[in-house]
Design a protein around this motif. Structure first.
Motif, PDB file in Angstrom:
ATOM      1  N   ARG A  73      54.568  66.250  75.913  1.00  0.00           N
ATOM      2  CA  ARG A  73      54.094  65.529  74.735  1.00  0.00           C
ATOM      3  C   ARG A  73      52.578  65.436  74.827  1.00  0.00           C
ATOM      4  O   ARG A  73      52.006  65.277  75.910  1.00  0.00           O
ATOM      5  N   VAL A  74      51.933  65.544  73.682  1.00  0.00           N
ATOM      6  CA  VAL A  74      50.476  65.547  73.621  1.00  0.00           C
ATOM      7  C   VAL A  74      50.000  64.157  73.225  1.00  0.00           C
ATOM      8  O   VAL A  74      50.426  63.605  72.207  1.00  0.00           O
ATOM      9  N   LEU A  75      49.144  63.590  74.049  1.00  0.00           N
ATOM     10  CA  LEU A  75      48.558  62.288  73.744  1.00  0.00           C
ATOM     11  C   LEU A  75      47.317  62.483  72.887  1.00  0.00           C
ATOM     12  O   LEU A  75      46.629  63.509  73.001  1.00  0.00           O
ATOM     13  N   PRO A  76      46.993  61.543  72.020  1.00  0.00           N
ATOM     14  CA  PRO A  76      45.826  61.712  71.147  1.00  0.00           C
ATOM     15  C   PRO A  76      44.529  61.802  71.942  1.00  0.00           C
ATOM     16  O   PRO A  76      44.387  61.201  73.012  1.00  0.00           O
ATOM     17  N   ASP A  77      43.607  62.548  71.398  1.00  0.00           N
ATOM     18  CA  ASP A  77      42.311  62.770  72.039  1.00  0.00           C
ATOM     19  C   ASP A  77      41.441  61.521  71.908  1.00  0.00           C
ATOM     20  O   ASP A  77      41.429  60.857  70.881  1.00  0.00           O
ATOM     21  N   HIS A  78      40.717  61.197  72.973  1.00  0.00           N
ATOM     22  CA  HIS A  78      39.796  60.069  72.954  1.00  0.00           C
ATOM     23  C   HIS A  78      38.482  60.530  72.322  1.00  0.00           C
ATOM     24  O   HIS A  78      37.793  61.374  72.876  1.00  0.00           O
ATOM     25  N   GLN A  79      38.183  59.982  71.182  1.00  0.00           N
ATOM     26  CA  GLN A  79      36.930  60.331  70.512  1.00  0.00           C
ATOM     27  C   GLN A  79      35.860  59.329  70.896  1.00  0.00           C
ATOM     28  O   GLN A  79      36.102  58.126  70.950  1.00  0.00           O
ATOM     29  N   ARG A  80      34.707  59.844  71.163  1.00  0.00           N
ATOM     30  CA  ARG A  80      33.594  59.004  71.566  1.00  0.00           C
ATOM     31  C   ARG A  80      32.973  58.354  70.339  1.00  0.00           C
ATOM     32  O   ARG A  80      32.712  59.025  69.334  1.00  0.00           O
ATOM     33  N   ARG A  81      32.738  57.063  70.409  1.00  0.00           N
ATOM     34  CA  ARG A  81      32.105  56.345  69.311  1.00  0.00           C
ATOM     35  C   ARG A  81      30.634  56.150  69.639  1.00  0.00           C
ATOM     36  O   ARG A  81      30.296  55.593  70.684  1.00  0.00           O
ATOM     37  N   LYS A  82      29.794  56.624  68.772  1.00  0.00           N
ATOM     38  CA  LYS A  82      28.361  56.452  68.981  1.00  0.00           C
ATOM     39  C   LYS A  82      27.900  55.167  68.307  1.00  0.00           C
ATOM     40  O   LYS A  82      28.226  54.902  67.153  1.00  0.00           O
ATOM     41  N   VAL A  83      27.143  54.389  69.035  1.00  0.00           N
ATOM     42  CA  VAL A  83      26.553  53.178  68.487  1.00  0.00           C
ATOM     43  C   VAL A  83      25.064  53.459  68.343  1.00  0.00           C
ATOM     44  O   VAL A  83      24.349  53.600  69.335  1.00  0.00           O
ATOM     45  N   LEU A  84      24.635  53.580  67.099  1.00  0.00           N
ATOM     46  CA  LEU A  84      23.244  53.899  66.847  1.00  0.00           C
ATOM     47  C   LEU A  84      22.409  52.635  66.942  1.00  0.00           C
ATOM     48  O   LEU A  84      22.654  51.647  66.254  1.00  0.00           O
ATOM     49  N   LYS A  85      21.436  52.668  67.844  1.00  0.00           N
ATOM     50  CA  LYS A  85      20.551  51.534  68.047  1.00  0.00           C
ATOM     51  C   LYS A  85      19.121  52.026  68.104  1.00  0.00           C
ATOM     52  O   LYS A  85      18.871  53.170  68.438  1.00  0.00           O
ATOM     53  N   SER A  86      18.243  51.146  67.803  1.00  0.00           N
ATOM     54  CA  SER A  86      16.835  51.472  68.005  1.00  0.00           C
ATOM     55  C   SER A  86      16.241  50.461  68.991  1.00  0.00           C
ATOM     56  O   SER A  86      16.778  49.384  69.198  1.00  0.00           O
ATOM     57  N   TYR A  87      15.166  50.835  69.594  1.00  0.00           N
ATOM     58  CA  TYR A  87      14.539  49.971  70.568  1.00  0.00           C
ATOM     59  C   TYR A  87      14.054  48.664  69.929  1.00  0.00           C
ATOM     60  O   TYR A  87      14.053  47.617  70.561  1.00  0.00           O
ATOM     61  N   ALA A  88      13.671  48.724  68.667  1.00  0.00           N
ATOM     62  CA  ALA A  88      13.162  47.538  67.977  1.00  0.00           C
ATOM     63  C   ALA A  88      14.253  46.488  67.771  1.00  0.00           C
ATOM     64  O   ALA A  88      13.944  45.300  67.613  1.00  0.00           O
ATOM     65  N   ASP A  89      15.532  46.895  67.799  1.00  0.00           N
ATOM     66  CA  ASP A  89      16.617  45.931  67.631  1.00  0.00           C
ATOM     67  C   ASP A  89      16.687  44.931  68.775  1.00  0.00           C
ATOM     68  O   ASP A  89      17.255  43.849  68.625  1.00  0.00           O
ATOM     69  N   ASN A  90      16.119  45.238  69.928  1.00  0.00           N
ATOM     70  CA  ASN A  90      16.118  44.324  71.055  1.00  0.00           C
ATOM     71  C   ASN A  90      15.247  43.095  70.803  1.00  0.00           C
ATOM     72  O   ASN A  90      15.390  42.080  71.478  1.00  0.00           O
ATOM     73  N   PHE A  91      14.334  43.146  69.868  1.00  0.00           N
ATOM     74  CA  PHE A  91      13.371  42.085  69.623  1.00  0.00           C
ATOM     75  C   PHE A  91      13.600  41.346  68.318  1.00  0.00           C
ATOM     76  O   PHE A  91      12.720  40.641  67.845  1.00  0.00           O
ATOM     77  N   ARG A  92      14.769  41.485  67.739  1.00  0.00           N
ATOM     78  CA  ARG A  92      15.042  40.781  66.477  1.00  0.00           C
ATOM     79  C   ARG A  92      15.482  39.378  66.731  1.00  0.00           C
ATOM     80  O   ARG A  92      16.044  38.977  67.659  1.00  0.00           O
TER      81      ARG A  92
END
Length: 92
Positions: A73-92
């Motif tokens: 039986r084939v198990l579903p593939d694990h898809q990588r989720r990208k979390v888009l962040k910018s460096y400026a978000d650290n200072f909000r």
């Protein structure tokens, strides 16, 4: 004789995606594990659990299973989720 075909996920201890590009065929557990009375280790008479086959594609793994008459039986593939962040978000 049942087996599972899957693509392994990235472990938490690695930052890269090594060992996640291949598809793996592993046999399901057929026998219960018992506790060794002397050492306390887990033991089993099922030696097929030690077999782990790697394939480049899912189709290669399925073809191998068909050729050797393995119910897989084939198990579903694990898809990588990208979390888009910018460096400026650290200072909000």
């Amino acid at each position: 004789m049942d087996a599972r075909i899957y693509r392994p996920a990235k472990t938490a201890m690695q930052s890269g995606r090594a060992k996640t590009k291949h598809w793996v065929l592993e046999y399901e557990r057929q026998d219960r594990t018992r506790r060794d009375p002397l050492m306390g280790w887990a033991q089993s008479a099922d030696t097929r659990r030690q077999i782990r086959l790697e394939f480049d594609t899912k189709e290669d793994a399925l073809d191998y299973a068909k050729r050797h008459k393995i119910a897989a039986r084939v198990l579903p593939d694990h898809q990588r989720r990208k979390v888009l962040k910018s460096y400026a978000d650290n200072f909000r």
